[in-house]
Design a protein around this motif. Sequence first.
Motif, PDB file in Angstrom:
ATOM      1  N   ALA A  55      42.202  40.885  44.254  1.00  0.00           N
ATOM      2  CA  ALA A  55      41.072  41.683  43.774  1.00  0.00           C
ATOM      3  C   ALA A  55      41.464  42.549  42.584  1.00  0.00           C
ATOM      4  O   ALA A  55      40.634  42.839  41.703  1.00  0.00           O
ATOM      5  N   LYS A  56      42.734  42.957  42.525  1.00  0.00           N
ATOM      6  CA  LYS A  56      43.187  43.786  41.397  1.00  0.00           C
ATOM      7  C   LYS A  56      43.186  43.008  40.085  1.00  0.00           C
ATOM      8  O   LYS A  56      43.078  43.596  39.005  1.00  0.00           O
ATOM      9  N   ILE A  57      43.329  41.683  40.179  1.00  0.00           N
ATOM     10  CA  ILE A  57      43.280  40.860  38.961  1.00  0.00           C
ATOM     11  C   ILE A  57      41.928  41.024  38.275  1.00  0.00           C
ATOM     12  O   ILE A  57      41.843  41.189  37.045  1.00  0.00           O
ATOM     13  N   VAL A  58      40.860  40.980  39.070  1.00  0.00           N
ATOM     14  CA  VAL A  58      39.509  41.156  38.511  1.00  0.00           C
ATOM     15  C   VAL A  58      39.352  42.554  37.912  1.00  0.00           C
ATOM     16  O   VAL A  58      38.747  42.727  36.846  1.00  0.00           O
ATOM     17  N   ASP A  59      39.915  43.554  38.590  1.00  0.00           N
ATOM     18  CA  ASP A  59      39.828  44.925  38.064  1.00  0.00           C
ATOM     19  C   ASP A  59      40.534  45.058  36.721  1.00  0.00           C
ATOM     20  O   ASP A  59      40.025  45.717  35.806  1.00  0.00           O
ATOM     21  N   PHE A  60      41.695  44.456  36.576  1.00  0.00           N
ATOM     22  CA  PHE A  60      42.444  44.565  35.323  1.00  0.00           C
ATOM     23  C   PHE A  60      41.760  43.836  34.167  1.00  0.00           C
ATOM     24  O   PHE A  60      41.835  44.253  33.017  1.00  0.00           O
ATOM     25  N   VAL A  61      41.103  42.724  34.480  1.00  0.00           N
ATOM     26  CA  VAL A  61      40.416  41.954  33.429  1.00  0.00           C
ATOM     27  C   VAL A  61      39.319  42.786  32.772  1.00  0.00           C
ATOM     28  O   VAL A  61      39.074  42.684  31.556  1.00  0.00           O
ATOM     29  N   TRP A  62      38.645  43.660  33.559  1.00  0.00           N
ATOM     30  CA  TRP A  62      37.521  44.435  33.034  1.00  0.00           C
ATOM     31  C   TRP A  62      37.928  45.794  32.475  1.00  0.00           C
ATOM     32  O   TRP A  62      37.075  46.607  32.133  1.00  0.00           O
ATOM     33  N   LEU A  63      39.227  46.041  32.351  1.00  0.00           N
ATOM     34  CA  LEU A  63      39.687  47.299  31.759  1.00  0.00           C
ATOM     35  C   LEU A  63      39.555  47.232  30.241  1.00  0.00           C
ATOM     36  O   LEU A  63      40.191  46.405  29.588  1.00  0.00           O
ATOM     37  N   GLU A  64      38.731  48.092  29.691  1.00  0.00           N
ATOM     38  CA  GLU A  64      38.493  48.060  28.242  1.00  0.00           C
ATOM     39  C   GLU A  64      39.444  48.985  27.479  1.00  0.00           C
ATOM     40  O   GLU A  64      39.706  48.781  26.295  1.00  0.00           O
ATOM     41  N   TRP A  65      39.948  50.021  28.133  1.00  0.00           N
ATOM     42  CA  TRP A  65      40.779  50.998  27.436  1.00  0.00           C
ATOM     43  C   TRP A  65      42.258  50.595  27.379  1.00  0.00           C
ATOM     44  O   TRP A  65      43.084  51.264  26.745  1.00  0.00           O
ATOM     45  N   ILE A  71      47.464  44.232  29.547  1.00  0.00           N
ATOM     46  CA  ILE A  71      46.725  43.550  30.618  1.00  0.00           C
ATOM     47  C   ILE A  71      47.436  42.259  31.022  1.00  0.00           C
ATOM     48  O   ILE A  71      47.569  41.949  32.218  1.00  0.00           O
ATOM     49  N   VAL A  72      47.915  41.511  30.024  1.00  0.00           N
ATOM     50  CA  VAL A  72      48.629  40.264  30.309  1.00  0.00           C
ATOM     51  C   VAL A  72      49.884  40.536  31.128  1.00  0.00           C
ATOM     52  O   VAL A  72      50.196  39.819  32.087  1.00  0.00           O
ATOM     53  N   LYS A  73      50.611  41.608  30.770  1.00  0.00           N
ATOM     54  CA  LYS A  73      51.827  41.954  31.508  1.00  0.00           C
ATOM     55  C   LYS A  73      51.497  42.342  32.957  1.00  0.00           C
ATOM     56  O   LYS A  73      52.180  41.922  33.901  1.00  0.00           O
ATOM     57  N   MET A  74      50.429  43.143  33.132  1.00  0.00           N
ATOM     58  CA  MET A  74      50.040  43.550  34.483  1.00  0.00           C
ATOM     59  C   MET A  74      49.573  42.352  35.312  1.00  0.00           C
ATOM     60  O   MET A  74      49.884  42.251  36.503  1.00  0.00           O
ATOM     61  N   LEU A  75      48.818  41.442  34.686  1.00  0.00           N
ATOM     62  CA  LEU A  75      48.371  40.248  35.387  1.00  0.00           C
ATOM     63  C   LEU A  75      49.550  39.363  35.785  1.00  0.00           C
ATOM     64  O   LEU A  75      49.570  38.788  36.879  1.00  0.00           O
ATOM     65  N   PHE A  76      50.540  39.270  34.895  1.00  0.00           N
ATOM     66  CA  PHE A  76      51.726  38.474  35.201  1.00  0.00           C
ATOM     67  C   PHE A  76      52.488  39.069  36.400  1.00  0.00           C
ATOM     68  O   PHE A  76      52.945  38.337  37.275  1.00  0.00           O
ATOM     69  N   ASP A  77      52.603  40.395  36.404  1.00  0.00           N
ATOM     70  CA  ASP A  77      53.269  41.061  37.534  1.00  0.00           C
ATOM     71  C   ASP A  77      52.511  40.822  38.847  1.00  0.00           C
ATOM     72  O   ASP A  77      53.122  40.591  39.899  1.00  0.00           O
ATOM     73  N   ILE A  82      51.717  38.079  44.164  1.00  0.00           N
ATOM     74  CA  ILE A  82      50.908  37.196  45.013  1.00  0.00           C
ATOM     75  C   ILE A  82      51.690  35.946  45.392  1.00  0.00           C
ATOM     76  O   ILE A  82      51.659  35.499  46.550  1.00  0.00           O
ATOM     77  N   THR A  83      52.424  35.383  44.416  1.00  0.00           N
ATOM     78  CA  THR A  83      53.244  34.197  44.701  1.00  0.00           C
ATOM     79  C   THR A  83      54.318  34.514  45.745  1.00  0.00           C
ATOM     80  O   THR A  83      54.561  33.719  46.660  1.00  0.00           O
ATOM     81  N   GLY A  84      54.949  35.688  45.604  1.00  0.00           N
ATOM     82  CA  GLY A  84      55.962  36.098  46.579  1.00  0.00           C
ATOM     83  C   GLY A  84      55.374  36.277  47.973  1.00  0.00           C
ATOM     84  O   GLY A  84      55.970  35.845  48.970  1.00  0.00           O
ATOM     85  N   LEU A  85      54.189  36.883  48.046  1.00  0.00           N
ATOM     86  CA  LEU A  85      53.531  37.072  49.344  1.00  0.00           C
ATOM     87  C   LEU A  85      53.174  35.733  49.988  1.00  0.00           C
ATOM     88  O   LEU A  85      53.359  35.538  51.199  1.00  0.00           O
ATOM     89  N   LEU A  86      52.662  34.802  49.174  1.00  0.00           N
ATOM     90  CA  LEU A  86      52.311  33.485  49.701  1.00  0.00           C
ATOM     91  C   LEU A  86      53.546  32.720  50.174  1.00  0.00           C
ATOM     92  O   LEU A  86      53.503  32.021  51.201  1.00  0.00           O
ATOM     93  N   LEU A  87      54.659  32.868  49.434  1.00  0.00           N
ATOM     94  CA  LEU A  87      55.897  32.216  49.852  1.00  0.00           C
ATOM     95  C   LEU A  87      56.391  32.765  51.184  1.00  0.00           C
ATOM     96  O   LEU A  87      56.769  32.010  52.085  1.00  0.00           O
ATOM     97  N   TRP A  88      56.380  34.100  51.311  1.00  0.00           N
ATOM     98  CA  TRP A  88      56.803  34.720  52.572  1.00  0.00           C
ATOM     99  C   TRP A  88      55.879  34.312  53.721  1.00  0.00           C
ATOM    100  O   TRP A  88      56.334  34.073  54.841  1.00  0.00           O
TER     101      TRP A  88
END
Length: 218
Positions: A55-65, A71-77, A82-88
């Motif tokens: 859900a945070k991915i959607v929030d970051f996409v709509w950040l205008e400031w 934004i790309v760096k935050m989305l990558f993080d 998410i990948t780590g959580l799915l692996l665990w």
Amino acid sequence: MAELQNQIEVKDIKIKDILCYFFAKLKPYKLTLIICILLSIISHWCDVYVPVYSAKIVDFVWLEWVETSDIVKMLFDLLIIITGLLLWTNICGRLERRLVSKMEIAWMKDIKEESFDYLHHHSYRFFSNNFSGSLVRKMNKLSGGFESVVDILFWTLFQLIVTLPLMIIIIMKESVIVWLLFLAFWFVYSFANIRFTKNNKKYELLSNEQDSKLTWEL
């Protein structure tokens, strides 16, 4: 001695007695059970947090400031998290299923061996008075019932106990109204299931009784 063994005192066995017998069979596997519980907690908690970070991915996409590079760096993080959580979730879940399956096989083997050892000490008259095919079927039902109990405990009840408090906390942080609606739905759903289970219990007992009579007739 054989005649004394045939004079068995038949008592009314309740569900509580059967569950106590099942739980007594779990005692030799305490360490494996603890490992399975820890793996289950890690797996379910990681699974609960995956939608939160998604859900945070959607929030970051709509950040205008925020600049596009940030934004790309935050989305990558977030994607790494998410990948780590799915692996665990996958690793712990598969290990848990493997351990539980192995334990179920060992438990059912112990129950069947104990049941057959008990029957071996009886005389021929015991088997002629109690249809042997029905006895074998009842022993299979006992071991199969144990498998059903373990499956319900691990894959339904324990999963609910582990995930529900965490879900309530997360929902409460997001919206109190949604949290109240969720609690109301959970109480209604639980109450309806308990009532249905209690009403269905007598029919299940009658069904098993008729099944035993039919087996004896055949």
